[in-house]
Write a protein that holds these residues in place. Sequence first.
Motif, PDB file in Angstrom:
ATOM      1  N   ALA A 286       0.829  -1.207   0.000  1.00  0.00           N
ATOM      2  CA  ALA A 286       0.000   0.000   0.000  1.00  0.00           C
ATOM      3  C   ALA A 286       0.858   1.249   0.000  1.00  0.00           C
ATOM      4  O   ALA A 286       1.943   1.295   0.595  1.00  0.00           O
ATOM      5  N   SER A 287       0.367   2.288  -0.646  1.00  0.00           N
ATOM      6  CA  SER A 287       1.027   3.587  -0.633  1.00  0.00           C
ATOM      7  C   SER A 287       0.988   4.158   0.785  1.00  0.00           C
ATOM      8  O   SER A 287       0.031   3.919   1.532  1.00  0.00           O
ATOM      9  N   PRO A 288       1.985   4.928   1.183  1.00  0.00           N
ATOM     10  CA  PRO A 288       1.968   5.532   2.528  1.00  0.00           C
ATOM     11  C   PRO A 288       0.835   6.545   2.696  1.00  0.00           C
ATOM     12  O   PRO A 288       0.539   6.944   3.830  1.00  0.00           O
ATOM     13  N   PHE A 289       0.204   6.931   1.609  1.00  0.00           N
ATOM     14  CA  PHE A 289      -0.909   7.874   1.694  1.00  0.00           C
ATOM     15  C   PHE A 289      -2.249   7.160   1.868  1.00  0.00           C
ATOM     16  O   PHE A 289      -3.300   7.792   1.827  1.00  0.00           O
ATOM     17  N   LEU A 290      -2.224   5.822   2.049  1.00  0.00           N
ATOM     18  CA  LEU A 290      -3.448   5.038   2.214  1.00  0.00           C
ATOM     19  C   LEU A 290      -3.439   4.351   3.571  1.00  0.00           C
ATOM     20  O   LEU A 290      -2.386   3.999   4.098  1.00  0.00           O
ATOM     21  N   THR A 291      -4.637   4.130   4.111  1.00  0.00           N
ATOM     22  CA  THR A 291      -4.797   3.439   5.392  1.00  0.00           C
ATOM     23  C   THR A 291      -5.612   2.180   5.163  1.00  0.00           C
ATOM     24  O   THR A 291      -6.760   2.245   4.705  1.00  0.00           O
ATOM     25  N   VAL A 292      -5.031   1.027   5.497  1.00  0.00           N
ATOM     26  CA  VAL A 292      -5.684  -0.270   5.316  1.00  0.00           C
ATOM     27  C   VAL A 292      -6.285  -0.725   6.641  1.00  0.00           C
ATOM     28  O   VAL A 292      -5.661  -0.592   7.696  1.00  0.00           O
ATOM     29  N   HIS A 318      -3.008   7.228  -5.660  1.00  0.00           N
ATOM     30  CA  HIS A 318      -2.189   6.272  -4.909  1.00  0.00           C
ATOM     31  C   HIS A 318      -2.943   4.953  -4.839  1.00  0.00           C
ATOM     32  O   HIS A 318      -4.160   4.918  -4.620  1.00  0.00           O
ATOM     33  N   TYR A 319      -2.200   3.831  -5.004  1.00  0.00           N
ATOM     34  CA  TYR A 319      -2.822   2.530  -5.157  1.00  0.00           C
ATOM     35  C   TYR A 319      -2.425   1.570  -4.037  1.00  0.00           C
ATOM     36  O   TYR A 319      -1.418   1.738  -3.366  1.00  0.00           O
ATOM     37  N   VAL A 320      -3.258   0.530  -3.914  1.00  0.00           N
ATOM     38  CA  VAL A 320      -2.939  -0.600  -3.055  1.00  0.00           C
ATOM     39  C   VAL A 320      -3.260  -1.860  -3.853  1.00  0.00           C
ATOM     40  O   VAL A 320      -4.176  -1.865  -4.682  1.00  0.00           O
ATOM     41  N   PHE A 321      -2.510  -2.938  -3.605  1.00  0.00           N
ATOM     42  CA  PHE A 321      -2.675  -4.175  -4.370  1.00  0.00           C
ATOM     43  C   PHE A 321      -3.353  -5.242  -3.516  1.00  0.00           C
ATOM     44  O   PHE A 321      -3.261  -5.236  -2.284  1.00  0.00           O
ATOM     45  N   ALA A 322      -4.007  -6.193  -4.205  1.00  0.00           N
ATOM     46  CA  ALA A 322      -4.570  -7.352  -3.515  1.00  0.00           C
ATOM     47  C   ALA A 322      -3.448  -8.325  -3.185  1.00  0.00           C
ATOM     48  O   ALA A 322      -2.401  -8.346  -3.847  1.00  0.00           O
ATOM     49  N   GLU A 323      -3.669  -9.122  -2.179  1.00  0.00           N
ATOM     50  CA  GLU A 323      -2.661 -10.116  -1.820  1.00  0.00           C
ATOM     51  C   GLU A 323      -2.634 -11.249  -2.840  1.00  0.00           C
ATOM     52  O   GLU A 323      -1.608 -11.890  -3.054  1.00  0.00           O
ATOM     53  N   GLN A 324      -3.790 -11.528  -3.487  1.00  0.00           N
ATOM     54  CA  GLN A 324      -3.882 -12.622  -4.445  1.00  0.00           C
ATOM     55  C   GLN A 324      -3.498 -12.159  -5.848  1.00  0.00           C
ATOM     56  O   GLN A 324      -3.693 -10.997  -6.201  1.00  0.00           O
ATOM     57  N   ALA A 325      -2.965 -13.089  -6.616  1.00  0.00           N
ATOM     58  CA  ALA A 325      -2.700 -12.879  -8.043  1.00  0.00           C
ATOM     59  C   ALA A 325      -3.266 -14.090  -8.786  1.00  0.00           C
ATOM     60  O   ALA A 325      -3.261 -15.215  -8.264  1.00  0.00           O
ATOM     61  N   ALA A 434       1.459 -13.203 -17.525  1.00  0.00           N
ATOM     62  CA  ALA A 434       1.950 -13.395 -16.153  1.00  0.00           C
ATOM     63  C   ALA A 434       0.763 -13.229 -15.209  1.00  0.00           C
ATOM     64  O   ALA A 434      -0.311 -12.785 -15.616  1.00  0.00           O
ATOM     65  N   PRO A 435       0.929 -13.608 -13.941  1.00  0.00           N
ATOM     66  CA  PRO A 435      -0.177 -13.456 -12.990  1.00  0.00           C
ATOM     67  C   PRO A 435      -0.691 -12.019 -12.911  1.00  0.00           C
ATOM     68  O   PRO A 435       0.069 -11.062 -12.999  1.00  0.00           O
ATOM     69  N   VAL A 436      -2.004 -11.903 -12.741  1.00  0.00           N
ATOM     70  CA  VAL A 436      -2.690 -10.607 -12.713  1.00  0.00           C
ATOM     71  C   VAL A 436      -3.087 -10.280 -11.274  1.00  0.00           C
ATOM     72  O   VAL A 436      -3.642 -11.125 -10.577  1.00  0.00           O
ATOM     73  N   THR A 437      -2.832  -9.062 -10.846  1.00  0.00           N
ATOM     74  CA  THR A 437      -3.128  -8.637  -9.479  1.00  0.00           C
ATOM     75  C   THR A 437      -4.168  -7.525  -9.483  1.00  0.00           C
ATOM     76  O   THR A 437      -3.992  -6.517 -10.178  1.00  0.00           O
ATOM     77  N   PRO A 438      -5.265  -7.651  -8.725  1.00  0.00           N
ATOM     78  CA  PRO A 438      -6.234  -6.547  -8.611  1.00  0.00           C
ATOM     79  C   PRO A 438      -5.610  -5.359  -7.885  1.00  0.00           C
ATOM     80  O   PRO A 438      -4.804  -5.529  -6.959  1.00  0.00           O
ATOM     81  N   ILE A 439      -5.977  -4.157  -8.317  1.00  0.00           N
ATOM     82  CA  ILE A 439      -5.492  -2.939  -7.676  1.00  0.00           C
ATOM     83  C   ILE A 439      -6.656  -2.022  -7.356  1.00  0.00           C
ATOM     84  O   ILE A 439      -7.705  -2.071  -8.015  1.00  0.00           O
ATOM     85  N   PHE A 440      -6.471  -1.165  -6.334  1.00  0.00           N
ATOM     86  CA  PHE A 440      -7.533  -0.297  -5.849  1.00  0.00           C
ATOM     87  C   PHE A 440      -6.956   1.061  -5.463  1.00  0.00           C
ATOM     88  O   PHE A 440      -5.812   1.159  -5.027  1.00  0.00           O
ATOM     89  N   SER A 441      -7.795   2.093  -5.634  1.00  0.00           N
ATOM     90  CA  SER A 441      -7.420   3.432  -5.170  1.00  0.00           C
ATOM     91  C   SER A 441      -8.674   4.150  -4.696  1.00  0.00           C
ATOM     92  O   SER A 441      -9.603   4.368  -5.474  1.00  0.00           O
ATOM     93  N   PRO A 442      -8.759   4.527  -3.401  1.00  0.00           N
ATOM     94  CA  PRO A 442      -9.935   5.220  -2.860  1.00  0.00           C
ATOM     95  C   PRO A 442      -9.834   6.731  -3.053  1.00  0.00           C
ATOM     96  O   PRO A 442      -9.941   7.509  -2.105  1.00  0.00           O
ATOM     97  N   GLY A 443      -9.634   7.162  -4.274  1.00  0.00           N
ATOM     98  CA  GLY A 443      -9.471   8.595  -4.510  1.00  0.00           C
ATOM     99  C   GLY A 443      -9.101   8.854  -5.941  1.00  0.00           C
ATOM    100  O   GLY A 443      -9.311   7.982  -6.794  1.00  0.00           O
ATOM    101  N   PRO A 444      -8.547  10.017  -6.211  1.00  0.00           N
ATOM    102  CA  PRO A 444      -8.102  11.061  -5.274  1.00  0.00           C
ATOM    103  C   PRO A 444      -9.264  11.699  -4.506  1.00  0.00           C
ATOM    104  O   PRO A 444     -10.343  11.893  -5.066  1.00  0.00           O
ATOM    105  N   PRO A 445      -9.051  12.018  -3.230  1.00  0.00           N
ATOM    106  CA  PRO A 445     -10.122  12.665  -2.462  1.00  0.00           C
ATOM    107  C   PRO A 445     -10.347  14.087  -2.959  1.00  0.00           C
ATOM    108  O   PRO A 445      -9.434  14.730  -3.486  1.00  0.00           O
TER     109      PRO A 445
END
Length: 471
Positions: A286-292, A318-325, A434-445
């Motif tokens: 996760a990006s340091p600008f995100l809170t999980v 700013h993005y965060v990745f899923a643990e699964q691929a 190659a393996p695909v990873t879901p990504i998420f971004s709750p913004g930009p706010p």
Amino acid sequence: MASARKKLQGLQREITCSICRSYFSEPITISCGHSFCRTCLSRSWRLGGTPSSCPECRQMAQTTEIPGVNGRLAEMTDLVKQLCSENFQSDEGQRQCASHKLTFKLFCEDDQKPLCVRCAQSPEHGAHKLSPVVEAAHNCRKKLQVLQSLLEKHLEEAEKLLAGEAIPAVDWHWMITEEFNKLHHFLLDEESLYLERLKQDERAEQDTLSQHVHTLQDLLTELQEAGHQPNVDLLWEVKHLLGRSASVLSQKAKAVSPELREYPIPGTIEMLRRFRVDIIIDPTAASPFLTVSDDLKSVKAGEGWQVGTKNPEDAVAHYVFAEQAFSSGRQYWEVDVTQLPQWILGIQNSRLSRKRKRKRKRNEDSCASVFLLCCVKKEEDYYLQTYPGSLNHRVKSPVPRVGVYLEYSSGTLAFYNVLQHSLIYRFYPILFTAPVTPIFSPGPPLPASEAGPMTLCPVDSHLNASCSSCL
């Protein structure tokens, strides 16, 4: 004594039917030399069809007619049965209690076992119901006869059902086929309806844009003519011209930017939910600008993520990745974005390459490492955009929950409006390498606003009326 018993056991095998495993009843012998009960062979041939074969050696019979009773074998069967009965009675008289060496004279109904007189007098059987062995055996045989009759009746009914002689069974094949045919016709009708509606919407958009063009042309003509008017006349008209120009310019966005229509496809979300996967967020990615969240199911913009620009498209995401691929199969997950005015969803792979179906596709699209769906708020309107891709459409209202479907083998990535059961956009085809990873971004706010979390919905969740949370 042991030799005689062995000979008797050999005779028992000779008079035993290999179908029912009991002594022959009306024994008959067929051309291959094997013998069976008349009823057993008749039943076997009736269920097996014709031409018939021997149930034991599988040699084809010379005729399908049931032979007559083998009289000598029937007599031998009766004789051996009599010898076995006498031998059993002789053995029964000799059988003794191992503890007291006394003959069994009584039978305990509670424990269901024979007893000698001494065993019956023990405290263990003091309160039990005891019967003479002869009486208990007689009652037991009566019970076995009743049970045998019941089993024969059930066997006859089962054979009739198997042979199709009873009332025909429910034709489930036909009924299920008809249900699917009905569903196919329904979906074809729905498809035709929505395709026609799509044509009408496209014509309406063209008419709106054409009308906007005519309005602009008329306004330009008026402005040109006003510029040649005398000063006083121009000043009398300027207020009207300025007001009309402002009104026309304010309609530019809605006239030029198409609106994303909703075309619900019945059963789509229910079908996709068969492939739901339980994914969680990788806090280390996760990006340091995100809170999980602690349960790794939601993420929100942190206090350090400040957006100073008024143009949403210029804000850094700013993005965060899923643990699964994923590198095979089909996967589907849903994300609750109810509390977010802006968000980004998609997949990431550093070694993706995209097949180009049209030459006019940009070169950078063919080697994109991310495929994204973005929600952007501009003034009072919400826009859904794709990267890469050509989607840049307004929506009537924010999408509360987004479904993401990934099919690795076919290179399909699709986004759905779960509440409306409608497709938002489909990327196809994508060549995954190659393996695909879901990504998420709750913004930009948005500036001076506090956005809520982006939440991964549990696999067993359902959408409530307002879609304010995952249930």
